[in-house]
Design an enzyme around this catalytic site. Structure first.
Site, PDB file in Angstrom:
ATOM      1  CB  SER A   1      -7.790   3.858   2.854  1.00 52.78           C
ATOM      2  OG  SER A   1      -6.918   3.392   3.879  1.00 52.78           O
TER       3      SER A   1
ATOM      4  CE  LYS B   1      -3.721   2.215   2.674  1.00 51.27           C
ATOM      5  NZ  LYS B   1      -4.469   2.188   3.954  1.00 51.27           N
TER       6      LYS B   1
ATOM      7  N   GLY C   1      -6.331   1.748   9.790  1.00 52.32           N
ATOM      8  CA  GLY C   1      -6.541   2.791  10.787  1.00 52.32           C
ATOM      9  C   GLY C   1      -7.970   2.870  11.271  1.00 52.32           C
ATOM     10  N   GLY C   2      -8.894   2.375  10.439  1.00 58.30           N
ATOM     11  CA  GLY C   2     -10.309   2.325  10.809  1.00 58.30           C
ATOM     12  C   GLY C   2     -10.971   1.230   9.998  1.00 58.30           C
ATOM     13  N   GLY C   3     -10.386   0.051  10.035  1.00 56.92           N
ATOM     14  CA  GLY C   3     -10.887  -1.063   9.228  1.00 56.92           C
ATOM     15  C   GLY C   3     -10.340  -1.088   7.828  1.00 56.92           C
ATOM     16  CB  SER C   4      -7.856   1.073   6.129  1.00 58.28           C
ATOM     17  OG  SER C   4      -8.538   2.270   6.404  1.00 58.28           O
TER      18      SER C   4
END
Length: 610
Positions: A288, A212, A309-312
């Site tokens: 993301s 990524k 970071g939030g389910g990414s």
């Protein structure tokens, strides 16, 4: 604005909360008040938020109607703040595990992981083909290389051809932000020579793995999905996790596409294109870590790295029909990762199978060599997935009101998968109540907002015009939170850590759907301006937050499809440092579903000998 001040919640002590199945604690659904924004509307909203006349008022109203003032700003709670979700190591006495020397090299750990897997390396490529769909695994690549059926160089050539073809489709897939065919061929040539000499470094030698574009991988710039961030933060070397993969001989094939700065779960990027879902290229792949998920789903790589970071990692994995694994906070070094959300973001793994996620995890996990922390490093245990005896007496916590708060097809599919799992292994579902889930989501949003804004604040004035319109709006909102709200969010982090610790006295893991819906369509306007869809976004990430805010390990496993053929995932959230148990459970779930896996509409048979 005093007349508009919202009353804040007065939180009662955690010890007074009833976490049982008959609790009277109210389940509060997400109730996002924001339109779906792209095109002209996105530009207009950005203008309003950045206006001296209207911006402050608009941000105040947004925070009020979305209950930030109620849950956080004006709330009263007695817990101390917890700024980092660090967990003291506790030996969990997990079943069917072996302890690994923490000082072993990445290649040695990879070999030890392979020793924990069922024996699958003896058959040839032809005889290993199944009647059902399956993705080529790391073991398939390694076997084919060792037998001489194919070489890493030939695989690299096919990979490059496939990437080029994917960009010429009627709907370009936009897998990558940056890849270098010459560098890929160079790495593959070196790997081929090692196999010819009979001296591969590890089973990962010659395996294509994507990264990524939030993680340093030299010599590529690290853009974070922007057009400018690499100018102010040049990439000078590999991130620790990338360096460990490289030391195992893996071929790092480039930097995958992502939502700009990782700010929303759609994955759409106006600068580099929208990574499309291989199961339906008109749909999002999720964000993301959108490009990493799409690449693995489409068969280009058996595994890829993401940042969660939030389910990414877990959201795009679920929407794209692959495994998504996020370890405990601190299990994988964060060195060399963009510092956008340093207390909630963690490197994670997307892979076609649980076994492949395990092998990559073995390579990249462990503390930094220079770590001089005074605390004892956590022990490293690997799951014995080759054991003839499955782990027993597993208890899976399920909060019914939360589990069922998803669309009907997701609910039915995940419920059936959970029932099948428990029946097959004689495991038990424990009904519980997990209070204040929506509060935790809000506290996580405040935390990630403040951290990202702090990281970027010195660059905003100069580079604001280079943002996509969606990222520009989000960064404007990120700047709306103050120190009072950040501190209260950290108090809520401590509070929810205590709540989850109590849940884990009743069960080994928490089980949920991974997302509340399947992948939704990519809008035409979003291709140019990006898109903000807080309503669908909340539905996609509603089961993700504990993994990030509380630093808990979690894994998603594909368990079925909706009527349109879009993937559905089931998530397991574990106790701190319980990666082996999570892998055992995910491996068991995968074994029950793998014969029903479907081939994506966009798929590349990189190892096929034709």
């Amino acid at each position: 604005m005093g007349l508009l001040k919202a009353a804040g919640v007065v939180y009662k002590p955690v010890e007074e909360l009833d976490l049982g199945p008959d609790s009277n604690e109210l389940y509060v659904k997400a109730n996002i008040k924001a339109p779906r924004m792209s095109g002209f509307l996105a530009k207009m909203v950005a203008w309003i938020l950045e206006s001296m006349m209207f911006g402050t008022l608009a941000l105040y109203i947004l925070k009020r109607v979305n209950r930030i003032h109620k849950f956080i700003s004006n709330a009263t709670l007695g817990e101390p703040p917890m700024f980092v979700p660090s967990h003291p190591f506790v030996d969990l006495n997990e079943q069917q595990v072996i302890e690994i020397n923490p000082d072993a090299s990445p290649a040695e750990k990879v070999q030890q992981a392979m020793d924990c897997l069922p024996l699958t390396l003896e058959s040839s490529l032809d005889t290993s083909k199944h009647s059902c769909f399956r993705r080529w695994t790391i073991a398939d690549y390694s076997r084919a290389y060792r037998s001489g059926e194919i070489t890493p160089l030939k695989v690299a050539e096919r990979f490059i051809d496939a990437v080029r073809e994917s960009s010429r489709r009627p709907l370009p897939m936009f897998f990558f932000i940056n890849y270098d065919a010459e560098d890929i061929l160079r790495q593959a040539t070196e790997s081929t020579f090692r196999y010819e000499r009979g001296a591969p470094i590890s089973v990962l030698d010659g395996i294509p793995i994507a990264v990524k574009d939030e993680i340093d991988c030299y010599p590529y710039p690290t853009t974070g999905g922007t057009k400018w961030l690499h100018k102010v933060r040049p990439c000078t070397g590999d991130a620790c996790c990338v360096a460990r993969l490289r030391s195992c001989g893996a071929i790092l094939v480039g930097k995958t596409n992502m939502h700009e700065l990782g700010v929303t779960p759609s994955g759409t990027n106006p600068h580099y294109g929208a990574p499309r879902n291989p199961y339906d290229p008109s749909k999002i792949s999720g964000g993301s870590s959108s490009g990493s998920a799409a690449i693995v789903s489409a068969g280009l790589c058996p595994a890829a790295l993401g940042v969660d970071g939030g389910g990414s990692v877990r959201m795009p994995a679920s929407l794209s029909g692959v495994i998504g694994f996020k370890p405990t906070f601190g299990r994988i070094p964060h060195s060399g990762v963009l510092p956008l959300n340093w207390t909630v973001g963690m490197v994670g793994i997307l892979a076609g199978t649980l076994e492949d996620a395990f092998v990559v995890y073995a390579a990249i996990s462990g503390q930094l060599p220079s770590d001089e922390s005074t605390t004892l490093p956590p022990k490293v245990h690997f799951p014995l997935l080759n054991s003839t005896n499955s782990i027993s007496n597993i208890k899976l916590a399920r909060y019914g009101a939360w589990f069922n708060d998803c669309n009907e097809e997701v609910r039915l599919c995940c419920s059936e998968a959970l029932q099948l799992l428990c029946e097959r292994y004689s495991w038990k579902t424990v009904e519980v109540t997990i209070p204040e889930i929506e509060v935790m989501r809000s506290a996580h949003y405040v935390t990630i907002s403040c951290e990202c804004n702090t990281s970027l604040s010195s660059y905003l004035e100069k580079y604001r015009s280079e943002f996509g319109w969606d990222a520009r709006i989000v960064v404007d909102i990120y700047g709306a939170f103050d120190s009072n709200e950040y501190i209260k969010a950290q108090k809520l982090r401590y509070r929810h850590m205590q709540i989850h610790n109590k849940i884990f006295t009743k069960a080994d893991v928490i089980v949920t759907p991974t997302t509340g819906m399947t992948a939704y369509p990519i809008s035409k306007a979003s291709l140019k301006t990006g898109e903000l869809d807080y309503v669908n976004g909340a539905k996609i990430l509603q089961y993700q937050i504990a993994g990030n805010f509380l630093g808990l390990p979690a894994v998603t496993v594909p368990v079925g499809y909706d009527k349109a053929g879009l993937p559905i995932g089931l998530q397991f959230i574990g106790k701190p440092w319980s990666e082996p148990t999570l892998m055992h459970i995910a491996f068991a779930m995968q074994a029950l579903c793998i014969t029903d896996y479907r081939k994506p509409k966009v798929f590349y048979d990189i190892l096929d000998k034709k």
